[in-house]
Design a protein around this motif. Structure first.
Motif, PDB file in Angstrom:
ATOM      1  N   TRP A  65       0.773  -1.112   0.105  1.00 49.73           N
ATOM      2  CA  TRP A  65       0.006  -0.143  -0.022  1.00 49.73           C
ATOM      3  C   TRP A  65       0.946   1.283  -0.086  1.00 49.73           C
ATOM      4  O   TRP A  65       0.929   2.026   1.033  1.00 49.73           O
ATOM      5  CB  TRP A  65      -0.982  -0.186   1.292  1.00 49.73           C
ATOM      6  CG  TRP A  65      -1.933   0.966   1.291  1.00 49.73           C
ATOM      7  CD1 TRP A  65      -2.404   1.923   0.402  1.00 49.73           C
ATOM      8  CD2 TRP A  65      -2.618   1.401   2.582  1.00 49.73           C
ATOM      9  NE1 TRP A  65      -3.290   2.647   0.780  1.00 49.73           N
ATOM     10  CE2 TRP A  65      -3.595   2.441   2.098  1.00 49.73           C
ATOM     11  CE3 TRP A  65      -2.724   0.654   3.609  1.00 49.73           C
ATOM     12  CZ2 TRP A  65      -4.543   3.008   3.029  1.00 49.73           C
ATOM     13  CZ3 TRP A  65      -3.734   1.268   4.667  1.00 49.73           C
ATOM     14  CH2 TRP A  65      -4.685   2.325   4.204  1.00 49.73           C
ATOM     15  N   PRO A  66       1.717   1.469  -1.059  1.00 50.60           N
ATOM     16  CA  PRO A  66       2.568   2.720  -0.881  1.00 50.60           C
ATOM     17  C   PRO A  66       2.110   3.942  -0.824  1.00 50.60           C
ATOM     18  O   PRO A  66       2.588   4.940  -0.558  1.00 50.60           O
ATOM     19  CB  PRO A  66       3.375   2.264  -2.523  1.00 50.60           C
ATOM     20  CG  PRO A  66       2.592   1.646  -3.151  1.00 50.60           C
ATOM     21  CD  PRO A  66       1.825   0.720  -2.303  1.00 50.60           C
ATOM     22  N   SER A  67       0.626   4.138  -1.292  1.00 47.00           N
ATOM     23  CA  SER A  67       0.132   5.367  -1.199  1.00 47.00           C
ATOM     24  C   SER A  67      -0.107   5.898   0.276  1.00 47.00           C
ATOM     25  O   SER A  67      -0.744   6.745   0.665  1.00 47.00           O
ATOM     26  CB  SER A  67      -1.101   5.392  -2.275  1.00 47.00           C
ATOM     27  OG  SER A  67      -2.179   4.479  -1.723  1.00 47.00           O
ATOM     28  N   GLY A  68      -0.468   4.723   1.002  1.00 42.52           N
ATOM     29  CA  GLY A  68      -0.820   4.986   2.498  1.00 42.52           C
ATOM     30  C   GLY A  68       0.352   4.600   3.397  1.00 42.52           C
ATOM     31  O   GLY A  68       0.187   5.074   4.522  1.00 42.52           O
ATOM     32  N   LEU A  69       1.349   3.630   3.110  1.00 40.32           N
ATOM     33  CA  LEU A  69       2.116   3.087   3.945  1.00 40.32           C
ATOM     34  C   LEU A  69       3.560   3.518   3.321  1.00 40.32           C
ATOM     35  O   LEU A  69       4.230   2.651   2.782  1.00 40.32           O
ATOM     36  CB  LEU A  69       2.051   1.876   4.345  1.00 40.32           C
ATOM     37  CG  LEU A  69       0.844   1.364   5.116  1.00 40.32           C
ATOM     38  CD1 LEU A  69       0.652  -0.097   5.406  1.00 40.32           C
ATOM     39  CD2 LEU A  69       0.257   1.955   6.357  1.00 40.32           C
ATOM     40  N   GLY A  70       4.118   4.633   3.783  1.00 40.08           N
ATOM     41  CA  GLY A  70       5.481   4.804   3.696  1.00 40.08           C
ATOM     42  C   GLY A  70       6.142   4.954   2.229  1.00 40.08           C
ATOM     43  O   GLY A  70       7.414   5.625   2.023  1.00 40.08           O
ATOM     44  N   GLY A  71       5.200   4.903   1.217  1.00 41.07           N
ATOM     45  CA  GLY A  71       5.966   4.959  -0.044  1.00 41.07           C
ATOM     46  C   GLY A  71       6.824   3.922  -0.596  1.00 41.07           C
ATOM     47  O   GLY A  71       7.042   2.821   0.139  1.00 41.07           O
ATOM     48  N   VAL A  72       7.584   4.068  -1.767  1.00 40.22           N
ATOM     49  CA  VAL A  72       8.904   3.259  -2.217  1.00 40.22           C
ATOM     50  C   VAL A  72      10.116   4.191  -2.207  1.00 40.22           C
ATOM     51  O   VAL A  72       9.723   5.289  -2.558  1.00 40.22           O
ATOM     52  CB  VAL A  72       8.271   2.876  -3.531  1.00 40.22           C
ATOM     53  CG1 VAL A  72       9.381   2.270  -4.347  1.00 40.22           C
ATOM     54  CG2 VAL A  72       7.049   1.609  -3.235  1.00 40.22           C
ATOM     55  N   HIS A  73      11.181   3.480  -2.008  1.00 36.93           N
ATOM     56  CA  HIS A  73      12.399   4.363  -1.948  1.00 36.93           C
ATOM     57  C   HIS A  73      13.495   3.618  -2.917  1.00 36.93           C
ATOM     58  O   HIS A  73      13.879   2.273  -2.418  1.00 36.93           O
ATOM     59  CB  HIS A  73      12.881   4.647  -0.741  1.00 36.93           C
ATOM     60  CG  HIS A  73      12.041   5.168   0.465  1.00 36.93           C
ATOM     61  ND1 HIS A  73      11.770   6.478   0.021  1.00 36.93           N
ATOM     62  CD2 HIS A  73      11.123   4.576   1.424  1.00 36.93           C
ATOM     63  CE1 HIS A  73      10.933   7.194   1.125  1.00 36.93           C
ATOM     64  NE2 HIS A  73      10.407   5.600   1.749  1.00 36.93           N
TER      65      HIS A  73
END
Length: 729
Positions: free
Chosen positions: A196-204
């Motif tokens: 759930w990258p839009s809600g939890l932490g994103g992507v790096h």
């Protein structure tokens, strides 16, 4: 401790839905009272069984409620005219650009919503003036399951050779991630789920441009007690099997770190050439515990990473950036309006840092960034008046911006680049983007597509004032209306607020504003405590035991608008959603006489039970837990469901709920409506619109958002007495 037991057999109670529309059905719903004992106090919950998503009676009731709401709203005379206006705008407005990201080598990636289309498509171009290339259209994704997919997050790697695309089904938010090879213009045969990258932490992305970190969610079924618990940050490299999780940071993997099951871990790499990576433990609060490690440790795949403690929640650090060997950070520690400080990464001292930008007693520092040319930051007074500053030779210099700003967001390519962009928003215009020209010391417009201007937003007056609340605190209040209105107490008013998580209700063009003003109404925003408009103190002034200030501020704003004859109770409709459901629910249960109607979108309304719902344990950090005697009392006080009283005439109500909502369970709205039907003495309508396929509404398509917009505006105009929006005979 709490004891739960059934105190009665099933008692069938006939709940009559009292609506002016005679065709509205009478709905039978059973009461099954349960009594909970909290620290010696007994609380009876007659509709607890509605929390069971498998209950056939409840699901049938939801379906009846959905059909009933459709039937009633369809009888509003002006509804079709309003729909024509909104459809016309949707089909003629200019392209809308969202989720814009610019890589270090000047590739622009963004979603473009084309007039008349339902979802945004992924495009890119080389430079802002380059030719536009379509990369991915989500409408063709998984056609075999007939679901509607939309893109809710994108993240290109550092050089733009790959871009990660997060897709959500039917507004469920929990996502599936795919990767597009930009160089070869092809979609890779990779699918990452349980994220759930839009809600939890994103992507790096990592410096190698082929690996990234993201948060893995073991359980994504919201019916499970383990939903969104024990998440972990994992490392994925293109070409590997996504099912083989390489965990970097988690409760299980790092027992030496005090994780809770509900915490969200995140591993971040800030710049492509950094030597360090950072790991944070997040929740709904604005502050987190942080750790760091040498990025070289990722090369030792079988070696557990040694995370070194950097700072704690108690340091109240809202944001930080690595600048060489220094940490530059924004903190509210001993500075309720925030200050910007510096300390060394190799020998950090967050108790005695070097102060770069002092706290301003009249404005809150809301954002900062660092470029090759130095430090830039934003100050905002009352959440509605933003200014840009630059630190030069340790002195503050105001930077001229091209237009008045209610809100300013900063973005850069990183500390090794000079590029600086600002995005400006206001109540009557959409986000405008500008790039800073250092040589000429001014900003140049850089909107990829021009913004659409509403004719109804011309000749508009905006008043930003402060009014005195119940305890003497001065609450910011924004008032927007067309020129020439008479202060005779007969203007229709749409009043909104939020007041949670320290989030500021900053200026932006709300979708309902143009249409409400076009019908001669006034729009107002109460910047209540619990938000961040007046700094950290303002936030904690509406949190847990101080939460009553949130709705008391709102009531004070209402009374001011009535006393100054902007409006009067028969003409007032109030609105909020999600955590703002506490605000509206308690305002109308404490002072039902002040309001004609209320609209609550997917609202939090049963706070004694919220922690048992999706992400409930995490939200105890914001609202409290029933396991603590003091916090239990606070939760009971903010629980709208338990404050509905027999024999009271409540305002007309329009509520929404999403059966796939990942944030707020549908039963919070369902139980509230059921109890309102049981006890309410008013003949005004109580409507519940249930979306069986959708969630919180964040990722809904434009068609669904437009239909909800029509529902909200037409309902509020109907209930505030607009002659063109009454029921058909």
């Amino acid at each position: 401790m709490k004891k739960t037991y059934c105190i009665f057999l099933i008692i069938i109670s006939f709940l009559i839905s009292n609506c002016h529309n005679k065709k509205e059905e009478s709905i039978i719903l059973p009461k099954k009272p349960i009594m909970d004992e909290y620290f010696g106090q007994n609380i009876i919950d007659p509709y607890r069984y509605m929390e069971n998503s498998e209950d056939s009676i409840v699901n049938k009731w939801y379906l009846q409620e959905k059909n009933n709401a459709i039937q009633v709203l369809s009888q509003i005379k002006g509804r079709n005219t309003l729909k024509e206006k909104i459809d016309k705008y949707s089909n003629v407005k200019l392209e809308t650009i969202t989720k814009l990201r610019v890589t270090s080598n000047n590739l622009y990636f963004y979603l473009k919503n084309t007039p008349g289309k339902n979802v945004g498509k992924l495009h890119y171009r080389v430079g802002v003036k380059g030719s536009e290339i379509l990369l991915f259209d989500p409408t063709g994704f998984k056609p075999e399951n007939k679901s509607k997919y939309s893109i809710n997050y994108i993240k290109p790697n550092w050089d733009g050779s790959y871009i990660l695309i997060s897709l959500t089904k039917n507004d469920e938010e929990i996502s599936e991630v795919i990767i597009f090879d930009v160089k070869n213009l092809e979609l890779l045969n990779i699918m990452i789920d349980h994220c759930w990258p839009s809600g939890l932490g994103g992507v790096h992305w990592l410096p190698d441009n082929k690996s990234f970190t993201y948060e893995h969610i073991p359980v994504i079924d919201k019916r499970s007690k383990d939903y969104i618990l024990n998440t972990s940050t994992v490392l994925y490299s293109i070409g590997n099997d996504p099912k083989n999780l390489n965990v970097l940071f988690s409760k299980k993997n790092n027992p030496e770190i005090p994780f809770k099951a509900e915490d969200f871990p995140e591993v971040d790499v800030q710049n492509q050439n950094d030597d360090f990576m950072f790991a944070g433990i997040w929740g709904p609060e604005p502050y987190a515990d942080y750790f760091y490690s040498d990025i070289e440790n990722l090369n030792h795949i079988n070696k557990k990473i040694n995370w070194i403690k950097l700072f704690s929640q108690k340091d109240k650090i809202k944001d930080f950036k690595l600048n060489g060997s220094d940490i530059i950070f924004l903190t509210s520690k001993n500075a309720t309006n925030f200050k910007i400080c510096k300390t060394s990464l190799s020998n950090p001292d967050f108790d005695n840092p070097i102060t770069l930008v002092k706290e301003d007693s009249k404005a809150v520092i809301t954002d900062f960034t660092i470029t090759q040319n130095g430090l830039f930051y934003v100050k905002n007074k009352n959440g509605v008046d933003a200014k840009l500053y630059r630190l030069i030779d340790n002195e503050e210099h105001k930077v001229a911006i091209p237009m008045n700003a209610g809100n300013i967001r900063l973005s850069t390519k990183g500390i090794n680049y000079s590029d600086l962009w600002i995005e400006i928003e206001g109540w009557t215009y959409k986000r405008n983007r500008f790039k800073y020209n250092y040589d000429e010391d001014h900003f140049v417009e850089e909107n990829i597509y021009p913004n659409y201007n509403y004719a109804s937003l011309k000749d508009v007056i905006i008043k930003e004032i402060e009014i005195e609340s119940h305890d003497g605190e001065m609450v910011p209040l924004s008032i927007i209306h067309k020129k020439g209105i008479k202060l005779d107490g007969e203007n229709r008013l749409f009043l909104s607020g939020y007041g949670a998580y320290g989030v500021s209700d900053s200026p932006k063009l709300e979708p309902y504003l143009p249409y409400w003003l076009e019908e001669g109404g006034i729009y107002a925003i109460a910047h209540v405590r619990g938000g961040g408009e007046k700094g950290y103190k303002w936030y904690i002034g509406g949190k847990k035991t101080t939460k009553p200030n949130t709705w008391k501020d709102f009531i004070a704003c209402t009374k001011y608008l009535i006393n100054k004859k902007y409006t009067s109770p028969p003409y007032i409709s109030v609105f909020s959603g999600s955590a703002g459901g506490i605000l509206i629910g308690r305002a109308i249960t404490e002072r039902p006489d002040l309001y004609s109607s209320a609209v609550i979108r997917v609202g939090v309304l049963n706070t004694l039970r919220t922690e048992t719902g999706p992400n409930g344990l995490n939200n105890t950090k914001e609202f409290g837990t029933v396991k603590d005697s003091t916090e239990f009392k606070a939760l009971l006080e903010m629980d709208s469901y338990h404050h509905i009283k027999k024999g009271v005439k409540y305002p007309a109500l329009f509520l929404t709920a999403g059966m796939k909502d990942a944030r707020v369970n549908e039963w919070e709205s369902g139980k509230f409506v059921a109890r309102m039907r049981e006890l309410n003495e008013s003949e005004k309508p109580v409507l519940l619109s249930v979306d069986f396929e959708g969630g919180h509404g964040i990722d809904a398509g434009s068609d669904k958002k437009n239909m909800e917009l029509i529902d909200i505006i037409s309902f509020s105009l109907w209930q505030t007495g607009h002659p063109d929006y009454q029921l058909k005979n």
